[in-house]
Write a protein that holds these residues in place. Structure first.
Motif, PDB file in Angstrom:
ATOM      1  N   UNK A 146      -2.209  23.189  52.055  1.00  0.00           N
ATOM      2  CA  UNK A 146      -2.816  24.393  51.485  1.00  0.00           C
ATOM      3  C   UNK A 146      -2.730  24.319  49.966  1.00  0.00           C
ATOM      4  N   UNK A 147      -3.846  24.601  49.299  1.00  0.00           N
ATOM      5  CA  UNK A 147      -3.919  24.416  47.849  1.00  0.00           C
ATOM      6  C   UNK A 147      -3.981  25.731  47.074  1.00  0.00           C
TER       7      UNK A 147
ATOM      8  N   UNK B 116       0.397  32.107  56.267  1.00  0.00           N
ATOM      9  CA  UNK B 116       1.570  31.313  56.673  1.00  0.00           C
ATOM     10  C   UNK B 116       2.129  31.694  58.040  1.00  0.00           C
ATOM     11  N   UNK B 117       1.515  32.679  58.695  1.00  0.00           N
ATOM     12  CA  UNK B 117       2.062  33.272  59.913  1.00  0.00           C
ATOM     13  C   UNK B 117       2.389  32.250  60.997  1.00  0.00           C
TER      14      UNK B 117
ATOM     15  N   UNK C 292       7.698  25.160  56.430  1.00  0.00           N
ATOM     16  CA  UNK C 292       6.888  25.279  55.219  1.00  0.00           C
ATOM     17  C   UNK C 292       7.534  24.459  54.111  1.00  0.00           C
ATOM     18  N   UNK C 293       6.734  23.557  53.520  1.00  0.00           N
ATOM     19  CA  UNK C 293       7.178  22.748  52.385  1.00  0.00           C
ATOM     20  C   UNK C 293       6.644  23.392  51.113  1.00  0.00           C
ATOM     21  N   UNK C 294       7.527  23.743  50.185  1.00  0.00           N
ATOM     22  CA  UNK C 294       7.118  24.448  48.976  1.00  0.00           C
ATOM     23  C   UNK C 294       7.460  23.621  47.741  1.00  0.00           C
ATOM     24  N   UNK C 295       6.691  23.831  46.683  1.00  0.00           N
ATOM     25  CA  UNK C 295       7.031  23.247  45.394  1.00  0.00           C
ATOM     26  C   UNK C 295       7.893  24.258  44.654  1.00  0.00           C
TER      27      UNK C 295
ATOM     28  N   UNK D  49       7.865  33.052  62.903  1.00  0.00           N
ATOM     29  CA  UNK D  49       7.861  31.675  63.433  1.00  0.00           C
ATOM     30  C   UNK D  49       8.606  30.700  62.526  1.00  0.00           C
ATOM     31  N   UNK D  50       8.901  31.111  61.298  1.00  0.00           N
ATOM     32  CA  UNK D  50       9.476  30.197  60.314  1.00  0.00           C
ATOM     33  C   UNK D  50      10.913  29.830  60.676  1.00  0.00           C
TER      34      UNK D  50
END
Length: 320
Positions: free
Chosen positions: A33-34, A47-48, A53-56, A72-73
């Motif tokens: 995702x951009x 994001x549901x 989730x990979x974050x910067x 769900x995370x």
């Protein structure tokens, strides 16, 4: 059932190409995702469905409210071993594992030095003038024999200091925890906080953002600096009082600033830092290098594999 994995904050659309994500095929499905950070409802919808989730680091903010809206995370992976945008305490309460990565230590010092050289020699105005058909618009500044003042002599500050020494600069440093002995070990002169600002020809900031460092470079500190001095910030925007810096630059009480970090990122379109003629601004590019991204994303993959095997690594927990 396949684990749903999101790689977000990929603003430049580069994440899929810097490492081989296919090694995760046996674990789950990766989606890139951009989008820039958005409002809470949009983020929740976006994001549901994801388990991982990979974050910067320090782009999208994951506070308690957002984390509670993502049932769900199970795993958050971040570039770096610190990320002020993640509420680690809330994540722990909700049973969400958080893991980090090591950083490539050379990217930020190299960008810092690129900014120092570009600002001191007026490289951007000269290059733009040449493109416009002009030639030699002004005089560049010199580094040899000048005083480089380092605010925060950690791993990055020490590397920047070493570069300064190569250019024949006098290098001084101060931070709350710095000692004369530690400074001397790096070949740097330890000075008081007041002397750091007063003696700086170039002030380069390399502190970690904390409640102690927030707003440390305030109007009083800037007022101690020489009017011909330059300020360089590649650490964190809120360490500098933005309003005070803008005022000093507008009234030429400071010759110039090179800034890679800001109080609000991305920098708002109408912000003065986009238009002041004595500011060289870059879009938080200090860690945005090919080698650093390879390390960030490569180690996120390792983290995910370890978590899937029930043996998480590089686990981040809330301080205290």
């Amino acid at each position: 059932m396949a684990v749903q994995i999101a790689v977000i904050d990929d603003w430049q659309d580069v994440a899929r190409d810097v490492v081989d994500w296919s090694v995760l095929d046996s674990i789950g499905e990766v989606t890139f995702l951009h989008d820039y950070p958005a409002d809470r409802d949009t983020l929740t919808e976006r994001l549901q469905r994801f388990d991982v989730i990979c974050v910067m680091r320090e782009r999208t903010r994951f506070d308690e409210e957002l984390l509670r809206r993502l049932p769900n995370l199970k795993l958050l992976l971040t570039g770096g071993m610190r990320n002020a945008a993640l509420d680690l305490k809330a994540a722990a309460t909700l049973g969400i594992q958080v893991c980090g990565t090591e950083s490539y230590k050379h990217a930020a010092p190299e960008l810092t030095w690129a900014l120092i050289m570009a600002l001191s020699r007026n490289l951007v105005p000269e290059a733009n003038a040449l493109r416009a058909g002009l030639w030699q618009q002004g005089l560049g500044g010199d580094l040899y024999g000048k005083t480089l003042a380092i605010l925060g002599l950690g791993s990055i500050g020490t590397r920047v200091a070493q570069f300064g020494q190569v250019f024949g600069m006098r290098v001084i440093a101060w931070s709350e925890n710095l000692t004369a002995e530690r400074a001397a070990a790096a070949g740097v002169q330890y000075v008081s906080k007041q002397a750091l600002f007063e003696q700086a020809d170039i002030l380069s900031i390399h502190l970690v953002l904390s409640e102690r460092s927030r707003g440390l470079v305030d109007a009083q500190a800037l007022g101690r600096m020489k009017p011909e001095a330059l300020l360089v910030n590649t650490a964190r925007g809120p360490i500098v009082d933005e309003a005070a810096l803008i005022d000093a630059l507008r009234h030429k009480r400071l010759a110039g600033a090179a800034l890679d970090v800001f109080a609000v990122e991305p920098l708002p379109p109408e912000h003065p830092f986009r238009t002041l003629d004595n500011v060289l601004a870059t879009p938080h590019a200090g860690y945005v290098s090919r080698q650093n991204y390879r390390q960030f994303y490569g180690q996120m993959i390792e983290d995910l594999q370890a978590w899937a095997a029930g043996k998480p690594i590089r686990v981040l927990t809330a301080a205290g």
